[in-house]
Design a protein around this motif. Structure first.
Motif, PDB file in Angstrom:
ATOM      1  N   PRO A  22       0.844  -1.205   0.000  1.00  0.00           N
ATOM      2  CA  PRO A  22       0.000   0.000   0.000  1.00  0.00           C
ATOM      3  C   PRO A  22       0.874   1.248   0.000  1.00  0.00           C
TER       4      PRO A  22
ATOM      5  N   GLU B 212       2.530   2.592   3.330  1.00  0.00           N
ATOM      6  CA  GLU B 212       3.501   1.646   3.843  1.00  0.00           C
ATOM      7  C   GLU B 212       4.726   1.638   2.948  1.00  0.00           C
TER       8      GLU B 212
ATOM      9  N   THR C 176       6.817   4.606   3.582  1.00  0.00           N
ATOM     10  CA  THR C 176       7.549   4.458   4.833  1.00  0.00           C
ATOM     11  C   THR C 176       8.767   3.569   4.635  1.00  0.00           C
TER      12      THR C 176
ATOM     13  N   LEU D 210       8.719  -0.336  12.658  1.00  0.00           N
ATOM     14  CA  LEU D 210       8.936  -1.273  13.748  1.00  0.00           C
ATOM     15  C   LEU D 210       7.723  -1.324  14.665  1.00  0.00           C
ATOM     16  N   ARG D 211       7.279  -0.129  15.047  1.00  0.00           N
ATOM     17  CA  ARG D 211       6.180  -0.069  16.012  1.00  0.00           C
ATOM     18  C   ARG D 211       4.916  -0.672  15.415  1.00  0.00           C
ATOM     19  N   ALA D 212       4.743  -0.462  14.128  1.00  0.00           N
ATOM     20  CA  ALA D 212       3.541  -0.970  13.495  1.00  0.00           C
ATOM     21  C   ALA D 212       3.557  -2.487  13.426  1.00  0.00           C
TER      22      ALA D 212
ATOM     23  N   TYR E 179       5.666  -4.655  15.360  1.00  0.00           N
ATOM     24  CA  TYR E 179       6.239  -5.400  16.472  1.00  0.00           C
ATOM     25  C   TYR E 179       5.284  -6.498  16.946  1.00  0.00           C
ATOM     26  N   ASP E 180       4.026  -6.137  17.113  1.00  0.00           N
ATOM     27  CA  ASP E 180       3.095  -7.106  17.698  1.00  0.00           C
ATOM     28  C   ASP E 180       2.895  -8.323  16.794  1.00  0.00           C
TER      29      ASP E 180
ATOM     30  N   TYR F 151       5.918 -10.413  17.149  1.00  0.00           N
ATOM     31  CA  TYR F 151       5.902 -11.088  18.445  1.00  0.00           C
ATOM     32  C   TYR F 151       4.952 -12.285  18.413  1.00  0.00           C
ATOM     33  N   ARG F 152       3.795 -12.056  17.775  1.00  0.00           N
ATOM     34  CA  ARG F 152       2.795 -13.116  17.744  1.00  0.00           C
ATOM     35  C   ARG F 152       3.355 -14.363  17.056  1.00  0.00           C
TER      36      ARG F 152
ATOM     37  N   CYS G  70      13.860  -7.815  15.051  1.00  0.00           N
ATOM     38  CA  CYS G  70      13.850  -6.366  14.839  1.00  0.00           C
ATOM     39  C   CYS G  70      15.231  -5.902  14.388  1.00  0.00           C
TER      40      CYS G  70
ATOM     41  N   LEU H  60       4.537  -7.812   4.585  1.00  0.00           N
ATOM     42  CA  LEU H  60       4.191  -8.727   5.666  1.00  0.00           C
ATOM     43  C   LEU H  60       4.721 -10.132   5.375  1.00  0.00           C
TER      44      LEU H  60
ATOM     45  N   GLY I 134      -2.701 -19.916  11.815  1.00  0.00           N
ATOM     46  CA  GLY I 134      -2.442 -18.846  12.774  1.00  0.00           C
ATOM     47  C   GLY I 134      -2.596 -17.472  12.145  1.00  0.00           C
TER      48      GLY I 134
END
Lengths: 179, 712
Positions: A4, A7, A10, A26-28, A30-31, A34-35, A55, A72, A138
């Motif tokens: 997109p 993104e 960025t 990174l902040r976008a 991270y989760d 982590y998952r 990271c 992604l 998942g």
């Protein structure tokens, strides 16, 4: 497949060396990272370590992302590879303990315990099967998308999934008999 | 198992969400790595002599100081301010601070210009807010508008205005929901501030057109009210840094509890930690403030002992309390015997260095390596040095090597890289094994542990580790602990280990701090002159009604421990000074906080006939010589003749004690304020050869500003 616009902008900025853009990225993510890591290793502190390594890896390799695939997808590959490396370097099996003690104390504990046992069982699967399971069930990827992440044919992914489910089926039967 | 079940299974097992601290740590490390990559890229273009610069050592002190985090924070364009605006500087860092700020490398390297170029004392220079110019850019990088802001809120508003001006409607965001998950919409204030600086167009990086998407995102965040709440609280009440919980010592009634016993403490870690927090513009958490460590951070010119046999000299002064009228302060200063360079014994040192992934930050491993190099220069040629590293696994990097083969040691240090998690306990074993192999009865045998935090793999049992270090101490191998970085620091563990290993715990946050601990104070860090030093003060109920020991909360001993040689206590190194201050309320004082017991015995009447009735108290100091297991002791009566206004050294210690108490909440200091601390400290600053005291004055000002911040 193109990223997109925002993104993509960025990422391009980050590739040019813009710190703030990279931090946003990174902040976008991270989760999400982590998952995936958590699924792979099954406990918080290992997952945090893996995500941290991922990271750092991202910082070093963001330049090599060429917009050939979705960001992604690329990120999945990166995290999973990091997780594999991490597991290898720590030369120990993923923790089979329950992730958190409080889970066992919950009223609906039985289901949760079973789920955790199953997850622990899955974590001992060959990497490829595990990866296919995590990506498809998942993360909700199609077999085709998972194949892109895993860099193999779609049919191969389907086969991994098939194998994994066969094992899970027998695991369940054994568990139920004992239970 | 069907698909639905599998999906539920996958979705349902994520029981532990990521912790914020872990997230921040990961992001900060990634940013560091990012910086490193960018720097690498730049080097390709510039052919910069970074490596060459790292190679020159002490001579290039000033420039290398620019790599330390504090100065780098200043690099962020807040330079060019006069000393008077140092407080403002802190407020800006308050808004912009983040751990990786210290590693920004994509901007040109700054040249730090210290106002007094000829002073090699780094701390002094640091305290005076060096002005920074960017190489190749004649103008100062500080925009006028900012330095004009005369108060904090004004400054913050100014910062937001700047951002607001560059705000553009976030059209791009609307079309890309995936690019803007919640985390992205609300970046930290630090990011916002930094991007806004970038957008002012003065940065080295010119933003291409495509930025508008991000600018939109960032601009959008300014109007997000949530952000205002994300400013850190006034006190750092939580975080991953762990401190022992310690309330201030209570007031004791002499009639009930006339004896006070404690162990000396020469650690200074609490001071560095406090400085770090204040430089960020936040007050340190109360438990992190150990008043005795603040006081003992400074060298004091107390009278020196004459011989080594009686290794220290005590000086007692009684002064009026500056924060409570009618009260008096009993000031006990102890000066350790200082070794002449020729007397210094050989050293057998084993560095045990943490190279786990978390050490991968500018203020950690690189600072550690540079600190070690500094220490190396103070050693003698026949001293031996060995290096053990620990991360995922522990390993010996350098077998015991004579300092005369310095190049080998330097090469080993230069090869250190951070990675993996921490297996401290295995490393501790290996380090002690090496120290034992080189054990020399005549030498100082010491393991120096440098770490940024916890040992999270291996023997995590603290008691076991303590026991191990204690047993080794008895064989003559001591342990010192150097703490690096912040955010993951296990202060309590550091303290415990150093205390059990007869060593010091110091927190190293800048190269100048490393120099203070490892060079200026190397003989006290390395050469103990007395161990298990305990102090016991018995107050005279005839003249003293109440007393309170300021600080030393974590060092309290039981009354019976004083004479028990098995009970471990603090150590004093060559040239160390230790200061303890009691606040007393004389008998007849009108401002007492405790009432006399109704059933108080009438012994004091009998005591009035005794020859000691005019004494305030009786001081006993008990210690062992370094190689002895038997204690010696000496005693002094504290008498009214000790009363006076106190030397500047005494005044200084009093000011620091007052400051520490205010930071801890000011329970006993009444209306004594930061301004009072400043006034008292200014008159007592004295010669201040290394600028430590000047730095303290600045910290008090920073604390005053931080405390004036509105509470959340």
């Amino acid at each position: 497949m193109t990223a997109p616009t925002a993104e993509r902008a960025t990422i391009e900025l980050a590739q040019k060396g813009d710190k703030a853009a990279f931090e946003l990225l990174l902040r976008a993510h991270y989760d999400v990272m982590y998952r995936i890591a958590f699924k792979w290793c099954g406990n918080q502190s290992d997952a945090e370590d893996i995500t941290q390594n991922a990271c750092i890896k991202l910082a070093r390799s963001i330049d090599s992302f060429s917009f050939q695939s979705a960001f992604l997808t690329w990120l999945y590959t990166l995290v999973i590879n990091t997780a594999k490396d991490w597991m290898k370097s720590h030369a120990r099996h993923p923790s089979k303990e329950l992730p958190d003690n409080h889970r066992a104390e919950q009223p609906t504990a039985e289901n949760a315990i079973f789920a955790n046992q199953t997850m622990a069982y899955i974590r001992d699967f060959p990497d490829k099967e595990k990866e296919a399971l995590f990506l498809v069930f998942g993360e909700g990827l199609t077999h085709g998308a998972a194949a892109a992440v895993m860099d193999c044919k779609e049919s191969t992914v389907s086969w991994y999934i098939h194998e994994a489910r066969k094992k899970l089926q027998s695991f369940r039967e054994v568990e139920c008999r004992h239970g | 198992m069907d698909e639905r079940q599998l999906k539920e299974l996958m979705a349902g097992t994520e029981s532990a969400p990521p912790r914020d601290a872990a997230r921040e740590r990961a992001i900060s490390q990634a940013m560091n790595a990012f910086d490193a990559v960018q720097q690498e890229k730049q080097k390709k273009f510039q052919g910069s002599g970074l490596l060459g610069r790292l190679k020159d050592r002490l001579t290039d002190f000033k420039r290398r100081r620019s790599m330390t985090p504090r100065t780098l924070t200043q690099k962020y364009g807040f330079a060019g301010m006069a000393t008077a605006t140092a407080v403002l500087l802190a407020m800006v860092t308050y808004n912009t601070f983040d751990p990786y700020l210290g590693a920004e490398k994509s901007l040109p390297e700054p040249i730090v210009e210290t106002p007094k170029a000829e002073t090699k004392q780094a701390p002094a220079a640091e305290a005076q807010t060096p002005s920074i110019v960017f190489r190749g850019s004649p103008r100062k990088s500080e925009p006028k508008a900012k330095s004009d802001s005369s108060n904090i809120s004004g400054l913050r508003r100014a910062g937001e205005d700047i951002t607001a001006k560059t705000y553009q409607p976030p059209q791009a965001v609307v079309t890309t929901p995936r690019a803007a998950p919640p985390a992205m919409v609300a970046p930290s204030p630090a990011v916002r501030q930094r991007l806004s600086q970038r957008l002012e167009g003065k940065g080295a990086v010119k933003l291409p057109e495509a930025t508008s998407g991000i600018r939109g995102l960032m601009g959008g965040s300014v109007v997000n009210p949530l952000l205002r709440d994300s400013v850190p609280n006034q006190y750092e009440t939580s975080g991953r840094d762990q401190f022992e919980n310690a309330d201030q010592n209570p007031i004791n009634l002499v009639a009930e509890n006339p004896v006070s016993t404690f162990s000396v403490d020469v650690d200074t870690a609490a001071y560095s930690f406090m400085r770090r927090m204040l430089n960020r513009g936040v007050l340190p958490q109360k438990n992190a403030v150990r008043i005795e460590e603040l006081i003992n951070y400074f060298p004091y010119a107390y009278p020196k002992p004459a011989t080594r046999e009686r290794p220290f000299q005590s000086t007692v002064t009684v002064t009026p309390s500056p924060w409570k009228k009618g009260n008096k302060l009993i000031h006990i200063g102890i000066k350790g015997y200082d070794l002449h360079p020729v007397e210094k014994p050989r050293s057998n040192l084993v560095f045990l260095l943490d190279v786990s992934g978390s050490m991968n930050a500018t203020d950690k491993l690189p600072l550690l390596v540079n600190s070690m190099k500094l220490l190396l220069d103070t050693l003698r040629d026949d001293d031996t040095v060995a290096i053990v590293v620990y991360a995922g696994a522990a390993g010996t990097v350098l077998e015991p090597t004579k300092v005369s083969e310095k190049h080998k040691i330097l090469a080993a240090l230069d090869q250190l890289r951070a990675g993996g998690s921490t297996a401290g306990a295995a490393g501790v074993r290996q380090a002690y094994a090496l120290a034992e192999r080189q054990f020399d009865k005549e030498a100082v045998n010491r393991v120096i542990l440098a770490t940024d935090g916890d040992f999270n793999i291996g023997i995590t049992n603290r008691e076991e580790l303590k026991g191990f270090i204690e047993r080794k101490r008895k064989t003559g191998i001591f342990l010192s602990v150097l703490g690096f970085g912040q955010g993951n620091l296990n202060d309590h563990l550091m303290q415990t280990l150093a205390q059990n290993g007869n060593g010091v715990a110091a927190h190293i946050d800048t190269l100048s701090e490393a120099r203070k601990v490892l060079v200026e104070e190397s003989s006290s860090t390395l050469f103990p002159i007395a161990k298990d030093v305990k102090i016991q003060v018995e107050f005279n109920p005839k003249s003293v009604a109440e007393y309170r020991l300021i600080g030393y909360e974590t060092r309290a001993l039981k009354r019976e421990d004083f004479h028990n040689d098995k009970v471990d206590a603090g150590d004093i190194g060559a040239g160390h000074t230790v200061t303890a201050i009691y606040e007393i309320t004389p008998v007849g004082g009108t401002n007492r906080l405790l009432e006399d017991s109704r059933y108080k015995s009438d012994e004091s009447a009998a005591a009035s006939n005794s020859p000691h009735s005019d004494e305030y108290a009786f001081l006993k100091i008990r210690y062992k010589l370094p190689k002895s297991e038997k204690s010696n002791s000496f005693t002094t009566a504290i008498i009214p003749a000790d009363e006076g206004t106190g030397s500047s050294e005494v005044q200084w210690a009093t000011a620091v004690a007052g400051f520490g108490q205010i930071l801890k909440g000011g329970k006993y200091t009444g209306s004594f304020s930061y301004d009072d601390v400043l006034a008292l400290a200014k008159t007592a600053k004295g010669e201040d050869e290394f600028g430590y005291r000047a730095e303290f004055l600045n910290l008090v000002r920073l604390a005053r500003t931080a405390s004036a911040m509105p509470r959340k």
